[in-house]
Scaffold this motif. Sequence first.
Motif, PDB file in Angstrom:
ATOM      1  N   LYS A   2      60.976  15.004 -93.297  1.00  0.00           N
ATOM      2  CA  LYS A   2      60.054  14.867 -92.185  1.00  0.00           C
ATOM      3  C   LYS A   2      60.709  14.063 -91.054  1.00  0.00           C
ATOM      4  O   LYS A   2      61.312  13.019 -91.281  1.00  0.00           O
ATOM      5  CB  LYS A   2      58.796  14.146 -92.676  1.00  0.00           C
ATOM      6  CG  LYS A   2      57.699  14.092 -91.656  1.00  0.00           C
ATOM      7  CD  LYS A   2      56.464  13.456 -92.263  1.00  0.00           C
ATOM      8  CE  LYS A   2      55.357  13.389 -91.251  1.00  0.00           C
ATOM      9  NZ  LYS A   2      54.170  12.778 -91.765  1.00  0.00           N
ATOM     10  N   LYS A   3      60.605  14.589 -89.808  1.00  0.00           N
ATOM     11  CA  LYS A   3      61.150  13.884 -88.649  1.00  0.00           C
ATOM     12  C   LYS A   3      60.100  12.912 -88.130  1.00  0.00           C
ATOM     13  O   LYS A   3      58.964  13.288 -87.893  1.00  0.00           O
ATOM     14  CB  LYS A   3      61.527  14.867 -87.551  1.00  0.00           C
ATOM     15  CG  LYS A   3      62.716  15.732 -87.911  1.00  0.00           C
ATOM     16  CD  LYS A   3      63.103  16.595 -86.733  1.00  0.00           C
ATOM     17  CE  LYS A   3      64.304  17.437 -87.114  1.00  0.00           C
ATOM     18  NZ  LYS A   3      64.751  18.275 -86.016  1.00  0.00           N
ATOM     19  N   VAL A   4      60.514  11.678 -87.930  1.00  0.00           N
ATOM     20  CA  VAL A   4      59.628  10.645 -87.416  1.00  0.00           C
ATOM     21  C   VAL A   4      60.235  10.119 -86.120  1.00  0.00           C
ATOM     22  O   VAL A   4      61.401   9.749 -86.088  1.00  0.00           O
ATOM     23  CB  VAL A   4      59.473   9.491 -88.436  1.00  0.00           C
ATOM     24  CG1 VAL A   4      58.587   8.398 -87.866  1.00  0.00           C
ATOM     25  CG2 VAL A   4      58.915  10.013 -89.748  1.00  0.00           C
ATOM     26  N   GLN A   5      59.427  10.106 -85.085  1.00  0.00           N
ATOM     27  CA  GLN A   5      59.903   9.612 -83.808  1.00  0.00           C
ATOM     28  C   GLN A   5      59.847   8.096 -83.797  1.00  0.00           C
ATOM     29  O   GLN A   5      58.843   7.497 -84.159  1.00  0.00           O
ATOM     30  CB  GLN A   5      59.053  10.177 -82.674  1.00  0.00           C
ATOM     31  CG  GLN A   5      59.557   9.771 -81.314  1.00  0.00           C
ATOM     32  CD  GLN A   5      58.742  10.401 -80.202  1.00  0.00           C
ATOM     33  OE1 GLN A   5      57.796  11.122 -80.453  1.00  0.00           O
ATOM     34  NE2 GLN A   5      59.117  10.116 -78.978  1.00  0.00           N
ATOM     35  N   ASN A   6      60.927   7.494 -83.394  1.00  0.00           N
ATOM     36  CA  ASN A   6      60.996   6.058 -83.276  1.00  0.00           C
ATOM     37  C   ASN A   6      60.634   5.692 -81.839  1.00  0.00           C
ATOM     38  O   ASN A   6      61.490   5.625 -80.967  1.00  0.00           O
ATOM     39  CB  ASN A   6      62.409   5.561 -83.635  1.00  0.00           C
ATOM     40  CG  ASN A   6      62.497   4.055 -83.623  1.00  0.00           C
ATOM     41  OD1 ASN A   6      61.664   3.371 -83.038  1.00  0.00           O
ATOM     42  ND2 ASN A   6      63.526   3.537 -84.260  1.00  0.00           N
ATOM     43  N   THR A   7      59.359   5.464 -81.584  1.00  0.00           N
ATOM     44  CA  THR A   7      58.905   5.201 -80.218  1.00  0.00           C
ATOM     45  C   THR A   7      59.419   3.870 -79.692  1.00  0.00           C
ATOM     46  O   THR A   7      59.639   3.724 -78.502  1.00  0.00           O
ATOM     47  CB  THR A   7      57.371   5.226 -80.125  1.00  0.00           C
ATOM     48  OG1 THR A   7      56.834   4.291 -81.050  1.00  0.00           O
ATOM     49  CG2 THR A   7      56.841   6.615 -80.385  1.00  0.00           C
ATOM     50  N   HIS A   8      59.636   2.913 -80.583  1.00  0.00           N
ATOM     51  CA  HIS A   8      60.185   1.635 -80.141  1.00  0.00           C
ATOM     52  C   HIS A   8      61.572   1.844 -79.556  1.00  0.00           C
ATOM     53  O   HIS A   8      61.882   1.340 -78.494  1.00  0.00           O
ATOM     54  CB  HIS A   8      60.220   0.628 -81.302  1.00  0.00           C
ATOM     55  CG  HIS A   8      60.835  -0.676 -80.918  1.00  0.00           C
ATOM     56  ND1 HIS A   8      60.186  -1.563 -80.084  1.00  0.00           N
ATOM     57  CD2 HIS A   8      62.037  -1.229 -81.207  1.00  0.00           C
ATOM     58  CE1 HIS A   8      60.973  -2.613 -79.893  1.00  0.00           C
ATOM     59  NE2 HIS A   8      62.092  -2.434 -80.565  1.00  0.00           N
ATOM     60  N   LYS A   9      62.387   2.612 -80.228  1.00  0.00           N
ATOM     61  CA  LYS A   9      63.736   2.887 -79.763  1.00  0.00           C
ATOM     62  C   LYS A   9      63.707   3.639 -78.433  1.00  0.00           C
ATOM     63  O   LYS A   9      64.434   3.312 -77.514  1.00  0.00           O
ATOM     64  CB  LYS A   9      64.510   3.689 -80.824  1.00  0.00           C
ATOM     65  CG  LYS A   9      65.957   3.901 -80.522  1.00  0.00           C
ATOM     66  CD  LYS A   9      66.737   2.636 -80.688  1.00  0.00           C
ATOM     67  CE  LYS A   9      68.222   2.923 -80.621  1.00  0.00           C
ATOM     68  NZ  LYS A   9      68.991   1.730 -80.451  1.00  0.00           N
ATOM     69  N   ASN A  10      62.840   4.659 -78.311  1.00  0.00           N
ATOM     70  CA  ASN A  10      62.729   5.398 -77.059  1.00  0.00           C
ATOM     71  C   ASN A  10      62.279   4.490 -75.927  1.00  0.00           C
ATOM     72  O   ASN A  10      62.752   4.609 -74.808  1.00  0.00           O
ATOM     73  CB  ASN A  10      61.769   6.583 -77.206  1.00  0.00           C
ATOM     74  CG  ASN A  10      62.368   7.706 -78.016  1.00  0.00           C
ATOM     75  OD1 ASN A  10      63.586   7.780 -78.185  1.00  0.00           O
ATOM     76  ND2 ASN A  10      61.529   8.575 -78.537  1.00  0.00           N
ATOM     77  N   SER A  11      61.351   3.581 -76.208  1.00  0.00           N
ATOM     78  CA  SER A  11      60.872   2.660 -75.191  1.00  0.00           C
ATOM     79  C   SER A  11      62.012   1.762 -74.714  1.00  0.00           C
ATOM     80  O   SER A  11      62.146   1.513 -73.520  1.00  0.00           O
ATOM     81  CB  SER A  11      59.724   1.820 -75.738  1.00  0.00           C
ATOM     82  OG  SER A  11      59.309   0.885 -74.772  1.00  0.00           O
ATOM     83  N   ASP A  12      62.836   1.274 -75.641  1.00  0.00           N
ATOM     84  CA  ASP A  12      63.979   0.442 -75.275  1.00  0.00           C
ATOM     85  C   ASP A  12      64.936   1.214 -74.376  1.00  0.00           C
ATOM     86  O   ASP A  12      65.413   0.692 -73.366  1.00  0.00           O
ATOM     87  CB  ASP A  12      64.739  -0.033 -76.517  1.00  0.00           C
ATOM     88  CG  ASP A  12      63.977  -1.073 -77.314  1.00  0.00           C
ATOM     89  OD1 ASP A  12      62.953  -1.591 -76.822  1.00  0.00           O
ATOM     90  OD2 ASP A  12      64.401  -1.361 -78.453  1.00  0.00           O
ATOM     91  N   ILE A  13      65.208   2.455 -74.737  1.00  0.00           N
ATOM     92  CA  ILE A  13      66.118   3.290 -73.946  1.00  0.00           C
ATOM     93  C   ILE A  13      65.510   3.572 -72.581  1.00  0.00           C
ATOM     94  O   ILE A  13      66.200   3.528 -71.560  1.00  0.00           O
ATOM     95  CB  ILE A  13      66.451   4.602 -74.697  1.00  0.00           C
ATOM     96  CG1 ILE A  13      67.232   4.318 -75.977  1.00  0.00           C
ATOM     97  CG2 ILE A  13      67.198   5.576 -73.807  1.00  0.00           C
ATOM     98  CD1 ILE A  13      68.574   3.631 -75.765  1.00  0.00           C
ATOM     99  N   GLU A  14      64.214   3.860 -72.542  1.00  0.00           N
ATOM    100  CA  GLU A  14      63.561   4.120 -71.257  1.00  0.00           C
ATOM    101  C   GLU A  14      63.596   2.883 -70.368  1.00  0.00           C
ATOM    102  O   GLU A  14      63.838   2.979 -69.161  1.00  0.00           O
ATOM    103  CB  GLU A  14      62.133   4.602 -71.471  1.00  0.00           C
ATOM    104  CG  GLU A  14      62.075   6.026 -72.014  1.00  0.00           C
ATOM    105  CD  GLU A  14      60.662   6.483 -72.345  1.00  0.00           C
ATOM    106  OE1 GLU A  14      59.700   5.794 -71.945  1.00  0.00           O
ATOM    107  OE2 GLU A  14      60.544   7.521 -72.998  1.00  0.00           O
ATOM    108  N   ASP A  15      63.360   1.708 -70.942  1.00  0.00           N
ATOM    109  CA  ASP A  15      63.415   0.468 -70.163  1.00  0.00           C
ATOM    110  C   ASP A  15      64.826   0.234 -69.638  1.00  0.00           C
ATOM    111  O   ASP A  15      65.003  -0.170 -68.486  1.00  0.00           O
ATOM    112  CB  ASP A  15      62.978  -0.726 -71.020  1.00  0.00           C
ATOM    113  CG  ASP A  15      61.486  -0.714 -71.328  1.00  0.00           C
ATOM    114  OD1 ASP A  15      60.739   0.057 -70.680  1.00  0.00           O
ATOM    115  OD2 ASP A  15      61.081  -1.466 -72.233  1.00  0.00           O
ATOM    116  N   LEU A  16      65.819   0.486 -70.473  1.00  0.00           N
ATOM    117  CA  LEU A  16      67.208   0.323 -70.055  1.00  0.00           C
ATOM    118  C   LEU A  16      67.548   1.320 -68.943  1.00  0.00           C
ATOM    119  O   LEU A  16      68.166   0.967 -67.940  1.00  0.00           O
ATOM    120  CB  LEU A  16      68.142   0.506 -71.259  1.00  0.00           C
ATOM    121  CG  LEU A  16      69.609   0.194 -71.046  1.00  0.00           C
ATOM    122  CD1 LEU A  16      69.801  -1.237 -70.559  1.00  0.00           C
ATOM    123  CD2 LEU A  16      70.379   0.413 -72.342  1.00  0.00           C
TER     124      LEU A  16
END
Length: 163
Positions: A2-16
């Motif tokens: 099952k693929k699980v999206q890591n929203t915390h990681k995406n948020s960090d990348i988006e902020d960067l």
Amino acid sequence: MKKVQNTHKNSDIEDLHDAFLMLVGAFNRPQRDVLMIEKSGIQLDRALFPLLVQIGRFGPVGVVELADRVGRDYTTVSRQVAKLEEIGLAKRQKSPKDKRINEAAITSAGKAMTDKIDVTRAKLYESIFLHWQAHERAELERLLKKFVADFIVVPERDKKTDR
């Protein structure tokens, strides 16, 4: 699996990414170039300013590479380099390594102008970094250089894996 999206990681990348966009936007503001021209006490068309600075820092530089660096098309940059040549700040020459490549190089008058710009930039940066520790400035420089080196390599690596 099952693929699980890591929203915390995406948020960090988006902020960067947002921080990078803000940085690029700050550097690309025409008002910043106008201020640098005025504070440096030079006479130069604002559209020519980033080209002269790039040629002074990285020249001799191919006109195609210069166009890539400033985010403009080759024909526009070629005309602008011709203007810099007309006013004696830059010269066009063939690359000694590849005669097919036209390079832009700074002249002594161009160097004198970029020296004035460098003094003005140093004053600006000194005021910005007034409360930064020396190791913080060094770390920022190190990390930015590391990011740019990796950022440039990734598209080349992706081209190879797409084949």
